[in-house]
Design a protein around this motif. Structure first.
Motif, PDB file in Angstrom:
ATOM      1  N   GLY A 160     -14.169  27.466  73.885  1.00 42.88           N
ATOM      2  CA  GLY A 160     -12.841  28.037  73.692  1.00 42.88           C
ATOM      3  C   GLY A 160     -12.747  29.435  74.265  1.00 42.88           C
ATOM      4  N   PHE A 161     -11.760  30.189  73.773  1.00 39.35           N
ATOM      5  CA  PHE A 161     -11.510  31.520  74.321  1.00 39.35           C
ATOM      6  C   PHE A 161     -11.900  32.612  73.336  1.00 39.35           C
ATOM      7  CE2 PHE A 161      -8.855  28.624  76.704  1.00 39.35           C
ATOM      8  CZ  PHE A 161      -9.122  29.012  78.009  1.00 39.35           C
ATOM      9  N   ASP A 162     -12.936  32.332  72.537  1.00 45.15           N
ATOM     10  CA  ASP A 162     -13.536  33.364  71.691  1.00 45.15           C
ATOM     11  C   ASP A 162     -15.035  33.110  71.655  1.00 45.15           C
ATOM     12  OD1 ASP A 162     -14.230  31.492  69.530  1.00 45.15           O
ATOM     13  OD2 ASP A 162     -12.078  31.488  69.080  1.00 45.15           O
ATOM     14  N   ILE A 163     -15.782  33.975  70.969  1.00 43.57           N
ATOM     15  CA  ILE A 163     -17.245  33.877  70.973  1.00 43.57           C
ATOM     16  C   ILE A 163     -17.795  33.303  69.671  1.00 43.57           C
ATOM     17  CG2 ILE A 163     -17.376  35.831  72.556  1.00 43.57           C
ATOM     18  CD1 ILE A 163     -18.344  37.541  70.192  1.00 43.57           C
ATOM     19  N   ILE A 164     -16.934  32.860  68.788  1.00 38.90           N
ATOM     20  CA  ILE A 164     -17.359  32.430  67.452  1.00 38.90           C
ATOM     21  C   ILE A 164     -18.320  31.250  67.515  1.00 38.90           C
ATOM     22  CG2 ILE A 164     -16.560  31.499  65.253  1.00 38.90           C
ATOM     23  CD1 ILE A 164     -13.960  33.080  65.658  1.00 38.90           C
ATOM     24  N   ALA A 165     -17.984  30.231  68.301  1.00 40.67           N
ATOM     25  CA  ALA A 165     -18.842  29.049  68.372  1.00 40.67           C
ATOM     26  C   ALA A 165     -20.242  29.408  68.855  1.00 40.67           C
ATOM     27  CB  ALA A 165     -18.208  28.003  69.287  1.00 40.67           C
ATOM     28  N   TRP A 166     -20.328  30.286  69.840  1.00 37.36           N
ATOM     29  CA  TRP A 166     -21.640  30.715  70.335  1.00 37.36           C
ATOM     30  C   TRP A 166     -22.385  31.497  69.260  1.00 37.36           C
ATOM     31  CZ3 TRP A 166     -23.563  35.739  71.486  1.00 37.36           C
ATOM     32  CH2 TRP A 166     -24.786  35.753  72.160  1.00 37.36           C
ATOM     33  N   LEU A 167     -21.694  32.388  68.566  1.00 40.43           N
ATOM     34  CA  LEU A 167     -22.325  33.151  67.493  1.00 40.43           C
ATOM     35  C   LEU A 167     -22.860  32.226  66.410  1.00 40.43           C
ATOM     36  CD1 LEU A 167     -19.794  36.120  67.068  1.00 40.43           C
ATOM     37  CD2 LEU A 167     -22.110  36.256  68.010  1.00 40.43           C
ATOM     38  N   ASN A 168     -22.136  31.120  66.168  1.00 41.80           N
ATOM     39  CA  ASN A 168     -22.544  30.157  65.144  1.00 41.80           C
ATOM     40  C   ASN A 168     -23.642  29.212  65.615  1.00 41.80           C
ATOM     41  OD1 ASN A 168     -20.676  31.208  63.353  1.00 41.80           O
ATOM     42  ND2 ASN A 168     -19.100  29.685  63.824  1.00 41.80           N
ATOM     43  N   GLY A 169     -24.008  29.309  66.902  1.00 40.79           N
ATOM     44  CA  GLY A 169     -25.080  28.473  67.419  1.00 40.79           C
ATOM     45  C   GLY A 169     -24.662  27.091  67.840  1.00 40.79           C
ATOM     46  N   ASP A 170     -23.353  26.874  68.074  1.00 41.41           N
ATOM     47  CA  ASP A 170     -22.882  25.557  68.513  1.00 41.41           C
ATOM     48  C   ASP A 170     -23.386  25.209  69.903  1.00 41.41           C
ATOM     49  OD1 ASP A 170     -21.590  25.547  66.125  1.00 41.41           O
ATOM     50  OD2 ASP A 170     -19.560  25.733  66.933  1.00 41.41           O
ATOM     51  N   TYR A 171     -23.657  26.200  70.719  1.00 42.68           N
ATOM     52  CA  TYR A 171     -24.306  26.013  72.013  1.00 42.68           C
ATOM     53  C   TYR A 171     -25.114  27.272  72.299  1.00 42.68           C
ATOM     54  CZ  TYR A 171     -19.684  27.989  73.068  1.00 42.68           C
ATOM     55  OH  TYR A 171     -18.524  28.720  73.047  1.00 42.68           O
ATOM     56  N   GLU A 172     -26.130  27.139  73.149  1.00 43.10           N
ATOM     57  CA  GLU A 172     -27.106  28.219  73.312  1.00 43.10           C
ATOM     58  C   GLU A 172     -26.728  29.251  74.369  1.00 43.10           C
ATOM     59  OE1 GLU A 172     -31.229  25.931  72.757  1.00 43.10           O
ATOM     60  OE2 GLU A 172     -29.617  24.760  73.685  1.00 43.10           O
ATOM     61  N   VAL A 173     -26.142  28.778  75.454  1.00 40.81           N
ATOM     62  CA  VAL A 173     -25.735  29.673  76.543  1.00 40.81           C
ATOM     63  C   VAL A 173     -24.220  29.739  76.563  1.00 40.81           C
ATOM     64  CG1 VAL A 173     -25.764  30.064  79.041  1.00 40.81           C
ATOM     65  CG2 VAL A 173     -27.790  29.139  77.893  1.00 40.81           C
ATOM     66  N   MET A 174     -23.680  30.928  76.733  1.00 43.62           N
ATOM     67  CA  MET A 174     -22.227  31.102  76.784  1.00 43.62           C
ATOM     68  C   MET A 174     -21.804  31.749  78.088  1.00 43.62           C
ATOM     69  SD  MET A 174     -19.635  33.249  74.235  1.00 43.62           S
ATOM     70  CE  MET A 174     -20.481  34.824  74.437  1.00 43.62           C
ATOM     71  N   GLN A 175     -20.771  31.199  78.697  1.00 43.20           N
ATOM     72  CA  GLN A 175     -20.144  31.849  79.833  1.00 43.20           C
ATOM     73  C   GLN A 175     -19.308  33.012  79.312  1.00 43.20           C
ATOM     74  OE1 GLN A 175     -17.619  29.303  82.160  1.00 43.20           O
ATOM     75  NE2 GLN A 175     -17.303  30.827  83.775  1.00 43.20           N
ATOM     76  N   ALA A 176     -19.494  34.180  79.885  1.00 38.21           N
ATOM     77  CA  ALA A 176     -18.773  35.361  79.420  1.00 38.21           C
ATOM     78  C   ALA A 176     -18.406  36.228  80.611  1.00 38.21           C
ATOM     79  CB  ALA A 176     -19.641  36.175  78.451  1.00 38.21           C
ATOM     80  N   THR A 177     -17.244  36.854  80.558  1.00 34.27           N
ATOM     81  CA  THR A 177     -16.903  37.851  81.567  1.00 34.27           C
ATOM     82  C   THR A 177     -17.481  39.183  81.136  1.00 34.27           C
ATOM     83  OG1 THR A 177     -14.792  38.371  80.506  1.00 34.27           O
ATOM     84  CG2 THR A 177     -14.781  36.660  82.215  1.00 34.27           C
TER      85      THR A 177
END
Length: 294
Positions: A160-177
């Motif tokens: 999605g368009f926030d970082i919550i899922a990544w912070l929660n560990g739903d996926y390990e690598v996050m695309q970020a600007t």
């Protein structure tokens, strides 16, 4: 990186297409009013577009409102976007042309917490990554290909368009600007040294970011307007990067929900994005063919 004096420039283009005339010039931003667009916002606020003979209106975008689409359809005559979007549009018959290219590195970084055990793109087999679909996912998929990893061996999540899922560990690598999500991560108290950065430039597939595009018709019929938009926008960016604090005050005026200190950080991050490649040779705004070939 120390900011250098930025120079305006526009390569003359001679292309053909037909579209309607515009009563007012509009530029569709790629997202909501924020520091990512400090240059054009400052240029509008200080009258630089008017100085260049352009009656400009800046319009926000969103997940379901894409500048490449609105400009191609004739709703707007200028847009903020990236070469990969222009290339995709032209491949589908839309006569878009980038007339000023600001960023000469990828705006995306792919981050993982060190606790995941991931140290490089070569470690991605069996791991998960969150990407933005709709075109922005291609860079990371190219990184996998360059590393010899099959896409099927990696769990790819439409983030999605926030970082919550990544912070929660739903996926390990996050695309970020570097100017938005990465800044949000830092504001969560996560330090740079706690992260692993997968850099697309190290795989030779970095997609350069951010510029102004319009149509072939605008270039042919209204070259003075196109030049004026480029000059005014670059004048705005030069001033914004020289004084991010003052520019952030203007950004917050257009979007009062924002916090000034966060916008200062975003504007400085845009400076990091811009001050690379040919910008450091005094060619701010020029397109580099090899980057488009990538």
């Amino acid at each position: 990186m120390k900011l250098v004096k930025l120079m305006a420039g526009l390569v003359a283009l001679s292309l053909t297409f037909a579209s309607a005339a515009y009563a007012k010039d509009t530029m569709r931003l790629e997202w909501v009013y924020q520091g990512q667009f400090a240059g054009p916002l400052l240029a509008l606020e200080k009258g630089y577009y008017k100085d260049a003979g352009v009656d400009m209106e800046l319009l926000p975008a969103g997940p379901d409102l894409k500048p490449a689409v609105t400009v191609a359809q004739g709703t707007d005559n200028f847009g903020i976007g990236h070469p990969n979007q222009v290339i995709s549009a032209r491949a589908n018959g839309a006569p878009l042309v980038m007339v000023a290219q600001f960023g000469h590195r990828s705006a995306s970084v792919y981050i993982a917490k060190k606790s995941t055990g991931i140290t490089s793109i070569k470690d991605m087999k069996g791991h998960s990554v969150g990407l933005w679909f709709g075109g922005d996912e291609h860079e990371f998929l190219a990184m996998l290909k360059a590393a010899g990893i099959n896409q099927e061996d990696v769990k790819v999540v439409n983030q999605g368009f926030d970082i919550i899922a990544w912070l929660n560990g739903d996926y390990e690598v996050m695309q970020a600007t570097i100017y938005n999500e990465l800044q949000q991560v830092y504001r969560q108290g996560i330090k740079k040294e706690d992260l692993v950065f997968l850099d697309p430039s190290e795989s030779g597939v970095a997609m350069v970011n951010t510029g102004i595009f319009t149509t072939e018709d605008m270039i042919n019929k209204h070259p003075e307007t196109v030049q004026g938009v480029v000059d005014a926008t670059m004048r705005g960016w030069k001033e914004a990067l020289e004084n991010p604090e003052a520019a952030a005050e203007i950004v917050v005026k257009y979007n009062p929900e924002l916090k000034k200190d966060e916008q200062v950080a975003q504007i400085k991050a845009m400076g990091e994005l811009f001050c690379s490649g040919v910008t450091l040779e005094g060619k701010f705004g020029e397109s580099v063919p090899s980057e488009w070939e990538t």
